[in-house]
Design a protein around this motif. Structure first.
Motif, PDB file in Angstrom:
ATOM      1  N   SER A 155       0.744  -1.411   0.097  1.00 27.88           N
ATOM      2  CA  SER A 155       0.217   0.010  -0.211  1.00 27.88           C
ATOM      3  C   SER A 155       0.968   1.248  -0.098  1.00 27.88           C
ATOM      4  CB  SER A 155      -1.003  -0.030   1.233  1.00 27.88           C
ATOM      5  OG  SER A 155      -1.764   1.022   1.354  1.00 27.88           O
ATOM      6  N   SER A 156       1.634   1.267   1.036  1.00 29.72           N
ATOM      7  CA  SER A 156       2.715   2.489   0.953  1.00 29.72           C
ATOM      8  C   SER A 156       3.486   2.813  -0.296  1.00 29.72           C
ATOM      9  CB  SER A 156       3.492   2.541   2.465  1.00 29.72           C
ATOM     10  OG  SER A 156       4.473   1.332   2.264  1.00 29.72           O
ATOM     11  N   ILE A 157       4.189   1.462  -0.828  1.00 31.46           N
ATOM     12  CA  ILE A 157       4.955   1.987  -1.763  1.00 31.46           C
ATOM     13  C   ILE A 157       4.075   2.656  -3.232  1.00 31.46           C
ATOM     14  CG2 ILE A 157       4.735  -0.287  -2.968  1.00 31.46           C
ATOM     15  CD1 ILE A 157       7.896   1.810  -2.969  1.00 31.46           C
ATOM     16  N   ASN A 158       2.986   2.071  -3.154  1.00 32.51           N
ATOM     17  CA  ASN A 158       2.107   2.646  -4.297  1.00 32.51           C
ATOM     18  C   ASN A 158       1.621   4.003  -4.158  1.00 32.51           C
ATOM     19  OD1 ASN A 158       1.276   0.657  -6.633  1.00 32.51           O
ATOM     20  ND2 ASN A 158       1.514  -0.550  -4.762  1.00 32.51           N
ATOM     21  N   GLN A 159       1.761   4.408  -3.097  1.00 26.54           N
ATOM     22  CA  GLN A 159       1.376   5.847  -2.583  1.00 26.54           C
ATOM     23  C   GLN A 159       2.789   6.701  -2.981  1.00 26.54           C
ATOM     24  OE1 GLN A 159      -0.444   6.522   1.168  1.00 26.54           O
ATOM     25  NE2 GLN A 159      -1.021   4.602   1.447  1.00 26.54           N
ATOM     26  N   THR A 160       4.013   6.196  -2.435  1.00 25.75           N
ATOM     27  CA  THR A 160       4.969   7.115  -2.636  1.00 25.75           C
ATOM     28  C   THR A 160       5.651   7.008  -4.046  1.00 25.75           C
ATOM     29  OG1 THR A 160       6.478   5.250  -1.836  1.00 25.75           O
ATOM     30  CG2 THR A 160       5.783   6.701  -0.173  1.00 25.75           C
ATOM     31  N   ILE A 161       5.447   5.914  -4.753  1.00 30.34           N
ATOM     32  CA  ILE A 161       5.818   6.021  -5.994  1.00 30.34           C
ATOM     33  C   ILE A 161       5.113   7.222  -6.928  1.00 30.34           C
ATOM     34  CG2 ILE A 161       4.150   4.608  -7.006  1.00 30.34           C
ATOM     35  CD1 ILE A 161       6.622   3.246  -8.693  1.00 30.34           C
TER      36      ILE A 161
ATOM     37  N   VAL B 295      14.456  20.560 -11.780  1.00 30.44           N
ATOM     38  CA  VAL B 295      15.126  19.052 -11.630  1.00 30.44           C
ATOM     39  C   VAL B 295      13.962  18.194 -12.269  1.00 30.44           C
ATOM     40  CG1 VAL B 295      15.819  17.428 -10.064  1.00 30.44           C
ATOM     41  CG2 VAL B 295      16.287  19.659  -9.621  1.00 30.44           C
ATOM     42  N   SER B 296      14.581  17.178 -12.925  1.00 32.81           N
ATOM     43  CA  SER B 296      13.963  16.180 -13.734  1.00 32.81           C
ATOM     44  C   SER B 296      13.052  15.019 -12.384  1.00 32.81           C
ATOM     45  CB  SER B 296      14.636  15.233 -14.698  1.00 32.81           C
ATOM     46  OG  SER B 296      15.533  14.320 -13.716  1.00 32.81           O
ATOM     47  N   PRO B 297      12.048  14.588 -12.973  1.00 36.93           N
ATOM     48  CA  PRO B 297      11.118  13.657 -11.907  1.00 36.93           C
ATOM     49  C   PRO B 297      12.024  12.706 -11.319  1.00 36.93           C
ATOM     50  CG  PRO B 297       9.869  14.006 -13.710  1.00 36.93           C
ATOM     51  CD  PRO B 297      11.153  14.867 -14.198  1.00 36.93           C
ATOM     52  N   THR B 298      13.218  12.101 -12.059  1.00 37.66           N
ATOM     53  CA  THR B 298      13.968  11.013 -11.614  1.00 37.66           C
ATOM     54  C   THR B 298      14.802  11.645 -10.516  1.00 37.66           C
ATOM     55  OG1 THR B 298      14.175  10.102 -13.697  1.00 37.66           O
ATOM     56  CG2 THR B 298      15.875   9.611 -12.388  1.00 37.66           C
ATOM     57  N   TYR B 299      15.843  12.799 -10.756  1.00 38.57           N
ATOM     58  CA  TYR B 299      16.535  13.381  -9.574  1.00 38.57           C
ATOM     59  C   TYR B 299      15.709  14.014  -8.620  1.00 38.57           C
ATOM     60  CZ  TYR B 299      20.251  12.004 -12.825  1.00 38.57           C
ATOM     61  OH  TYR B 299      21.361  11.431 -13.639  1.00 38.57           O
ATOM     62  N   SER B 300      14.429  14.452  -9.082  1.00 42.64           N
ATOM     63  CA  SER B 300      13.776  14.848  -7.736  1.00 42.64           C
ATOM     64  C   SER B 300      13.451  13.630  -6.748  1.00 42.64           C
ATOM     65  CB  SER B 300      12.222  15.205  -8.444  1.00 42.64           C
ATOM     66  OG  SER B 300      11.215  15.674  -7.399  1.00 42.64           O
TER      67      SER B 300
ATOM     68  N   LYS C  20       2.058   4.701 -17.129  1.00 42.21           N
ATOM     69  CA  LYS C  20       1.396   3.792 -16.584  1.00 42.21           C
ATOM     70  C   LYS C  20       1.922   2.702 -15.671  1.00 42.21           C
ATOM     71  CE  LYS C  20      -1.244   3.820 -20.956  1.00 42.21           C
ATOM     72  NZ  LYS C  20      -2.631   4.666 -20.528  1.00 42.21           N
ATOM     73  N   TRP C  21       3.209   2.754 -15.853  1.00 40.72           N
ATOM     74  CA  TRP C  21       3.998   1.372 -14.892  1.00 40.72           C
ATOM     75  C   TRP C  21       4.273   2.220 -13.685  1.00 40.72           C
ATOM     76  CZ3 TRP C  21       4.425  -3.231 -15.965  1.00 40.72           C
ATOM     77  CH2 TRP C  21       4.093  -3.626 -17.350  1.00 40.72           C
ATOM     78  N   VAL C  22       3.940   3.412 -13.287  1.00 41.60           N
ATOM     79  CA  VAL C  22       4.008   4.073 -11.974  1.00 41.60           C
ATOM     80  C   VAL C  22       2.938   2.946 -11.289  1.00 41.60           C
ATOM     81  CG1 VAL C  22       3.299   5.875 -10.677  1.00 41.60           C
ATOM     82  CG2 VAL C  22       4.903   6.115 -12.470  1.00 41.60           C
ATOM     83  N   PHE C  23       1.593   2.666 -11.755  1.00 39.68           N
ATOM     84  CA  PHE C  23       0.654   1.976 -10.991  1.00 39.68           C
ATOM     85  C   PHE C  23       0.684   0.656 -11.115  1.00 39.68           C
ATOM     86  CE2 PHE C  23      -0.952   6.440 -12.294  1.00 39.68           C
ATOM     87  CZ  PHE C  23      -1.280   6.779 -10.868  1.00 39.68           C
ATOM     88  N   TRP C  24       1.491   0.074 -12.178  1.00 37.24           N
ATOM     89  CA  TRP C  24       1.490  -1.467 -12.247  1.00 37.24           C
ATOM     90  C   TRP C  24       2.630  -2.064 -11.902  1.00 37.24           C
ATOM     91  CZ3 TRP C  24      -0.090  -0.916 -18.470  1.00 37.24           C
ATOM     92  CH2 TRP C  24      -1.363  -0.444 -18.269  1.00 37.24           C
TER      93      TRP C  24
ATOM     94  N   GLY D  27      10.059   8.656 -10.537  1.00 31.35           N
ATOM     95  CA  GLY D  27      10.576   9.873 -11.256  1.00 31.35           C
ATOM     96  C   GLY D  27      11.446   8.998 -12.437  1.00 31.35           C
ATOM     97  N   PHE D  28      12.003   8.032 -11.898  1.00 31.62           N
ATOM     98  CA  PHE D  28      12.639   7.280 -13.137  1.00 31.62           C
ATOM     99  C   PHE D  28      11.658   6.725 -14.212  1.00 31.62           C
ATOM    100  CE2 PHE D  28      14.221   3.283 -14.805  1.00 31.62           C
ATOM    101  CZ  PHE D  28      15.474   3.713 -15.653  1.00 31.62           C
ATOM    102  N   ILE D  29      10.592   6.218 -13.775  1.00 32.14           N
ATOM    103  CA  ILE D  29       9.375   5.783 -14.712  1.00 32.14           C
ATOM    104  C   ILE D  29       8.968   6.732 -15.599  1.00 32.14           C
ATOM    105  CG2 ILE D  29       7.329   4.733 -14.916  1.00 32.14           C
ATOM    106  CD1 ILE D  29       7.985   2.946 -12.293  1.00 32.14           C
ATOM    107  N   VAL D  30       8.679   7.979 -15.214  1.00 28.78           N
ATOM    108  CA  VAL D  30       7.869   8.867 -16.070  1.00 28.78           C
ATOM    109  C   VAL D  30       9.015   9.541 -17.033  1.00 28.78           C
ATOM    110  CG1 VAL D  30       6.023   9.266 -14.605  1.00 28.78           C
ATOM    111  CG2 VAL D  30       8.268  10.691 -14.442  1.00 28.78           C
ATOM    112  N   ASP D  31      10.368   9.363 -16.707  1.00 30.18           N
ATOM    113  CA  ASP D  31      11.394   9.778 -17.284  1.00 30.18           C
ATOM    114  C   ASP D  31      11.797   8.943 -18.488  1.00 30.18           C
ATOM    115  OD1 ASP D  31      11.869  12.694 -16.549  1.00 30.18           O
ATOM    116  OD2 ASP D  31      13.356  11.981 -15.089  1.00 30.18           O
ATOM    117  N   HIS D  32      11.763   7.437 -18.267  1.00 35.56           N
ATOM    118  CA  HIS D  32      12.285   6.698 -19.303  1.00 35.56           C
ATOM    119  C   HIS D  32      11.221   5.538 -19.745  1.00 35.56           C
ATOM    120  CE1 HIS D  32      15.649   8.139 -16.859  1.00 35.56           C
ATOM    121  NE2 HIS D  32      16.323   8.148 -17.964  1.00 35.56           N
TER     122      HIS D  32
END
Length: 551
Positions: free
Chosen positions: A23-29, A296-301, A164-168, A155-160
């Motif tokens: 639950s928590s990792i899906n919130q923070t990601i 700063v890019s989402p990855t480095y954010s 959708k993989w943020v949720f999956w 951040g890495f997912i939306v950059d590269h």
């Protein structure tokens, strides 16, 4: 479940931690990825709703499940929560616009509320209050660990990758958590003497929904003094009065009013409400500074926000052990709150990445000291038969505080941003005259109509590269004005959050501290036993447990 062997308790805790981590990792990601997702889907005006709907549905689920889990046991609700969360996450990845994302995040919120309410209460079933200090620290560390890897990974997912993989990406962990709870968690018998408070549940829901809608829409969708907002607040008050009337008369109330005659429960919940209002309302805008102001890019954010989580993980683990060892908890809240305030004030005046990191470390240290305390105080002050509903009340007030805080801070942010953009643009002078631009170039400049442009760096760079060299100075001028306006608005938001934390600190002074019980068996006078008796019983119990394990 306190009668289980130590080995079985650890096994059950592993299952609980797996569910909580899912639950928590899906919130923070989502935290660092959301600005980019909103930029892609559109709907900056509805940004806070993505968070608000999650908090709204999780709040309702939390308080309703609290009493139900006291009747039916925790296991079926944790399993239901995991299934709901998986469905919500899966659908979120298929969102075509901001409104679909809001709806699917609402389903996720239902699952999260059920998981958190059941999991925290299950820990209370397994361990006596004195032992819970250590496990509360462990659970905070789980949240902290997910906060360390989640933002950077998001951040890495939306950059590269596709957003959708943020949720999956963590859905398999949800399946593993479901299997672990199904196989490891012991089944408990229903309390036949207890009945379900349907009317109380209905009117509590009817109280919460218009209240949170009113705060969410006030100052943004509608003016604070509009008929829509006033009607929502009026409906919330009316349904609250009916709810209290019902609760005072039913046999098994969903939220017993007798809980609030306990000064420790009432004050702890009030502190949790105010603390979460200031903290959540302000921290949701951290990515705006890192990505929008600093570029700063989402990855480095995610890397920039990581030190706060690391500091919280380390300190919360130690705090839990110290609480278990000493049986005292108030001192850690008294230490943590001022440190949190200092960190928030530093955020208000940060003007570079180094200062942002420093402020987050300070705030993380304060979180590590203060956050494990208030659920523990509530659980320690009630009878075991009220454990579920008391824990739910604590999480209800925290969730309400977070949701209302996000909404109020959103209003402060929107109002401040509107004024600051007008001021910064005016201060930039005549070089901002758009009427002199050709239609094609003027259309490209429409992208810079608000700070949303700052959160989509690839698109911003693409627009800049498509402009003629002669227009570049004007483009840079507009972008700099937007960044200054966003920075000034964030200062206002963080200072508002710090002010609320100061109020919470003052209330901590009045929190009555009673010895942490060494057993879940509580008679009417248990809460008033002196600390020496508590310590003696605790040492004797620990000695017996050690001898049993050796045997």
């Amino acid at each position: 479940m306190e009668h289980l062997s130590h080995k079985r308790k650890i096994t059950v805790m592993m299952a609980i931690i797996a569910a909580m981590f899912f639950s928590s990792i899906n919130q923070t990601i989502v935290s660092t990825a959301m600005p980019r997702i909103i930029a892609i889907l559109g709907g900056m005006d509805h940004y806070t709703w993505v968070v608000t709907i999650y908090m709204l549905t999780s709040t309702i689920a939390t308080v309703l499940v609290g009493k139900l889990s006291d009747i039916y046991g925790r296991k079926p609700f944790i399993l239901t929560g995991i299934v709901l969360f998986i469905i919500g996450a899966f659908l979120s990845g298929f969102s075509k616009d901001i409104f679909q994302l809001i709806a699917y995040r609402g389903i996720q919120g239902l699952g999260a509320g059920v998981i958190m309410s059941s999991a925290f209460t299950a820990v209370g079933d397994l361990f006596a209050p004195r032992e819970r200090g250590k496990w509360t620290g462990v659970m905070m560390a789980v949240f902290g660990f997910s906060s360390v890897i989640g933002p950077a990974l998001g951040g890495f997912i939306v950059d590269h990758m596709n957003w959708k993989w943020v949720f999956w990406i963590f859905l398999p962990i949800g399946i593993v958590a479901f299997v672990m709870i199904l196989t490891m968690f012991p089944k408990t018998e229903r309390r036949e003497s207890e009945s379900i408070d349907y009317w109380g549940s209905i009117f509590l829901t009817l109280s919460i929904v218009p209240l949170l809608l009113g705060f969410s829409w006030a100052g943004t969708t509608y003016p604070w003094d509009s008929i829509e907002v006033i009607s929502l607040f009026g409906a919330a008050v009316l349904f609250l009065i009916i709810f209290i009337f019902v609760e005072l008369r039913v046999k098994s109330p969903v939220l017993p009013m007798s809980l609030f005659r306990n000064d420790i429960v009432t004050l702890s919940n009030l502190i949790g409400f105010i603390m979460n209002a200031g903290m959540m309302g302000a921290l949701i805008y951290l990515p705006f500074f890192v990505q929008g102001v600093e570029g700063v890019s989402p990855t480095y954010s995610g890397y920039v926000t990581m030190p706060m989580s690391i500091a919280m993980v380390v300190i919360s683990a130690f705090t839990g052990k110290w609480i278990t060892k000493t049986g005292k908890y108030k001192r850690y809240a008294m230490l943590g709150m001022p440190i949190m305030i200092a960190g928030m004030v530093m955020m208000a005046f940060m003007n570079n990445i180094a200062m942002a990191v420093a402020s987050m470390i300070v705030f993380g240290l304060g979180l590590g000291f203060g956050m494990p305390v208030f659920s523990l105080t509530v659980q320690n002050a009630v009878k075991p038969s009220e454990l579920g509903v008391a824990t739910a009340s604590s999480q209800l007030f925290r969730s309400l505080g977070g949701t209302i805080g996000i909404s109020v801070m959103g209003t402060i942010m929107a109002t401040s941003l509107k004024n600051n953009i007008a001021d910064k643009m005016a201060a930039s002078g005549g070089g901002m005259d758009m009427s002199k631009l050709d239609p094609a170039t003027a259309e490209k400049f429409q992208f810079l109509s608000g700070p949303q442009a700052l959160l989509d760096q690839p698109k911003l760079q693409q627009v800049q590269e498509s402009l003629p060299d002669a227009i570049q100075p004007m483009f840079n001028q507009v972008v700099e004005a937007l960044r200054d306006a966003l920075s000034s608005s964030l200062t206002t938001v963080f200072l508002s959050g710090a002010a609320l934390l100061v109020v919470a600190l003052v209330l901590v002074f009045f929190l009555r501290e009673i010895p942490l019980r060494t057993s879940n068996k509580m008679d009417e006078g248990a809460a008033s036993k002196d600390e020496a008796a508590s310590e003696s019983a605790y040492q004797g119990e620990r000695g017996a447990e050690t001898a049993l394990n050796k045997a």
